[in-house]
Write a protein that holds these residues in place. Structure first.
Motif, mmCIF file in Angstrom:
data_model
loop_
_atom_site.group_PDB
_atom_site.id
_atom_site.type_symbol
_atom_site.label_atom_id
_atom_site.label_comp_id
_atom_site.label_asym_id
_atom_site.label_seq_id
_atom_site.Cartn_x
_atom_site.Cartn_y
_atom_site.Cartn_z
ATOM 1 N N ALA A 1 -12.267 30.833 33.523
ATOM 2 C CA ALA A 1 -11.835 29.566 32.930
ATOM 3 C C ALA A 1 -11.943 29.652 31.416
ATOM 4 O O ALA A 1 -12.871 30.270 30.877
ATOM 5 C CB ALA A 1 -12.687 28.413 33.452
ATOM 6 N N GLY A 2 -10.994 29.021 30.739
ATOM 7 C CA GLY A 2 -11.024 29.057 29.295
ATOM 8 C C GLY A 2 -10.197 27.943 28.700
ATOM 9 O O GLY A 2 -9.638 27.108 29.417
ATOM 10 N N GLY A 3 -10.094 27.943 27.377
ATOM 11 C CA GLY A 3 -9.303 26.945 26.694
ATOM 12 C C GLY A 3 -7.822 27.255 26.763
ATOM 13 O O GLY A 3 -7.388 28.224 27.384
ATOM 14 N N TRP A 4 -7.045 26.394 26.098
ATOM 15 C CA TRP A 4 -5.597 26.587 26.080
ATOM 16 C C TRP A 4 -5.286 27.905 25.373
ATOM 17 O O TRP A 4 -5.819 28.200 24.302
ATOM 18 C CB TRP A 4 -4.933 25.438 25.340
ATOM 19 N N THR A 5 -4.413 28.696 25.944
ATOM 20 C CA THR A 5 -4.066 29.976 25.355
ATOM 21 C C THR A 5 -2.638 30.339 25.704
ATOM 22 O O THR A 5 -2.097 29.925 26.733
ATOM 23 C CB THR A 5 -5.021 31.087 25.839
ATOM 24 N N ARG A 6 -2.025 31.128 24.851
ATOM 25 C CA ARG A 6 -0.707 31.697 25.151
ATOM 26 C C ARG A 6 -0.833 33.018 25.886
ATOM 27 O O ARG A 6 0.139 33.512 26.448
ATOM 28 C CB ARG A 6 0.074 31.908 23.858
ATOM 29 N N PHE A 7 -2.007 33.588 25.824
ATOM 30 C CA PHE A 7 -2.227 34.920 26.396
ATOM 31 C C PHE A 7 -3.013 34.790 27.696
ATOM 32 O O PHE A 7 -4.189 35.136 27.766
ATOM 33 C CB PHE A 7 -2.949 35.797 25.382
ATOM 34 N N LEU A 8 -2.328 34.315 28.714
ATOM 35 C CA LEU A 8 -3.000 33.884 29.923
ATOM 36 C C LEU A 8 -3.641 35.027 30.701
ATOM 37 O O LEU A 8 -4.586 34.785 31.455
ATOM 38 C CB LEU A 8 -2.027 33.133 30.845
ATOM 39 N N LEU A 9 -3.155 36.234 30.559
ATOM 40 C CA LEU A 9 -3.716 37.350 31.327
ATOM 41 C C LEU A 9 -4.598 38.259 30.473
ATOM 42 O O LEU A 9 -4.909 39.384 30.873
ATOM 43 C CB LEU A 9 -2.587 38.159 31.974
ATOM 44 N N SER A 10 -5.013 37.754 29.337
ATOM 45 C CA SER A 10 -5.931 38.510 28.483
ATOM 46 C C SER A 10 -7.357 38.031 28.736
ATOM 47 O O SER A 10 -7.674 36.862 28.515
ATOM 48 C CB SER A 10 -5.572 38.297 27.016
ATOM 49 N N ASP A 11 -8.227 38.933 29.165
ATOM 50 C CA ASP A 11 -9.563 38.492 29.575
ATOM 51 C C ASP A 11 -10.396 37.959 28.413
ATOM 52 O O ASP A 11 -11.330 37.173 28.624
ATOM 53 C CB ASP A 11 -10.304 39.584 30.337
ATOM 54 N N VAL A 12 -10.077 38.344 27.190
ATOM 55 C CA VAL A 12 -10.874 37.867 26.052
ATOM 56 C C VAL A 12 -10.646 36.381 25.780
ATOM 57 O O VAL A 12 -11.375 35.768 25.008
ATOM 58 C CB VAL A 12 -10.582 38.688 24.784
ATOM 59 N N GLN A 13 -9.645 35.795 26.417
ATOM 60 C CA GLN A 13 -9.353 34.379 26.233
ATOM 61 C C GLN A 13 -10.262 33.483 27.079
ATOM 62 O O GLN A 13 -10.250 32.263 26.927
ATOM 63 C CB GLN A 13 -7.899 34.093 26.623
ATOM 64 N N TYR A 14 -11.052 34.083 27.958
ATOM 65 C CA TYR A 14 -11.811 33.296 28.924
ATOM 66 C C TYR A 14 -13.313 33.415 28.662
ATOM 67 O O TYR A 14 -13.854 34.513 28.540
ATOM 68 C CB TYR A 14 -11.483 33.760 30.344
ATOM 69 N N GLY A 15 -13.952 32.260 28.602
ATOM 70 C CA GLY A 15 -15.377 32.244 28.302
ATOM 71 C C GLY A 15 -16.266 32.054 29.515
ATOM 72 O O GLY A 15 -17.483 32.213 29.429
ATOM 73 N N TYR A 16 -15.664 31.709 30.652
ATOM 74 C CA TYR A 16 -16.450 31.439 31.850
ATOM 75 C C TYR A 16 -15.935 32.316 32.987
ATOM 76 O O TYR A 16 -14.729 32.402 33.223
ATOM 77 C CB TYR A 16 -16.341 29.968 32.240
ATOM 78 N N TRP A 17 -16.877 32.916 33.684
ATOM 79 C CA TRP A 17 -16.525 33.850 34.747
ATOM 80 C C TRP A 17 -17.408 33.624 35.970
ATOM 81 O O TRP A 17 -18.579 33.264 35.850
ATOM 82 C CB TRP A 17 -16.724 35.294 34.275
ATOM 83 N N GLY A 18 -16.821 33.877 37.134
ATOM 84 C CA GLY A 18 -17.611 33.877 38.350
ATOM 85 C C GLY A 18 -18.191 35.256 38.608
ATOM 86 O O GLY A 18 -17.967 36.190 37.831
ATOM 87 N N GLN A 19 -18.919 35.387 39.709
ATOM 88 C CA GLN A 19 -19.567 36.647 40.057
ATOM 89 C C GLN A 19 -18.638 37.592 40.804
ATOM 90 O O GLN A 19 -18.935 38.776 40.930
ATOM 91 C CB GLN A 19 -20.804 36.371 40.908
ATOM 92 N N GLY A 20 -17.546 37.071 41.303
ATOM 93 C CA GLY A 20 -16.574 37.927 41.966
ATOM 94 C C GLY A 20 -16.657 37.894 43.481
ATOM 95 O O GLY A 20 -17.708 37.592 44.062
ATOM 96 N N THR A 21 -15.545 38.203 44.112
ATOM 97 C CA THR A 21 -15.476 38.342 45.557
ATOM 98 C C THR A 21 -14.662 39.599 45.863
ATOM 99 O O THR A 21 -13.625 39.836 45.244
ATOM 100 C CB THR A 21 -14.864 37.090 46.217
ATOM 101 N N GLN A 22 -15.156 40.421 46.773
ATOM 102 C CA GLN A 22 -14.554 41.718 47.036
ATOM 103 C C GLN A 22 -13.364 41.600 47.987
ATOM 104 O O GLN A 22 -13.451 40.961 49.040
ATOM 105 C CB GLN A 22 -15.595 42.671 47.635
ATOM 106 N N VAL A 23 -12.287 42.263 47.620
ATOM 107 C CA VAL A 23 -11.112 42.387 48.480
ATOM 108 C C VAL A 23 -10.881 43.867 48.751
ATOM 109 O O VAL A 23 -10.801 44.659 47.814
ATOM 110 C CB VAL A 23 -9.860 41.773 47.808
#
Length: 124
Positions: A98-120
């Motif tokens: 999750a992050g603020g408004w951005t034009r670079f939606l698939l750039s991970d540096v745009q996001y400040g909040y992350w979950g722990q992940g789920t394995q696929v």
């Protein structure tokens, strides 16, 4: 405070489907302007899979277009990723971000909040 919790991962065979969910466990006001799914396979860099912005703009990685669908439910503070026609190359740890408004939606540096992940895991 945004606390993201993913679920829905698992092991499937090629061609199978999974639906990932991400919930803000604190049930706090929905502050994120952009939400996304990223994935990381062993030995590879994290890559953006799909993202959705507050103005309903969506973007998908070329590798998942036509197979994955991202959706968001603000009422339940939830983000989803419906995955169909899964391939072995889709295998990896999937993260909600999750992050603020951005034009670079698939750039991970745009996001400040992350979950722990789920394995696929997709087997051939």
């Amino acid at each position: 405070q945004v606390q993201l919790v993913e679920s829905g991962g698992g092991s499937v065979q090629t061609g199978g489907s999974l639906r990932l969910s991400c919930v803000d466990s604190e049930v706090s006001p929905w502050i994120a302007k952009t939400m996304a799914w990223f994935r990381q396979a062993p030995g590879k860099e994290r890559e953006g899979v799909a993202a959705v912005r507050d103005d309903a703009v969506e973007i998908y990685a070329d590798s998942v277009k036509g197979r994955f669908t991202i959706s968001r439910d603000k009422n339940s503070n939830s983000l989803y990723l419906q995955m169909h026609s899964l391939k072995p190359e889709d295998t990896g740890m999937y993260y909600c971000a999750a992050g603020g408004w951005t034009r670079f939606l698939l750039s991970d540096v745009q996001y400040g909040y992350w979950g722990q992940g789920t394995q696929v895991t997709v087997s051939s």
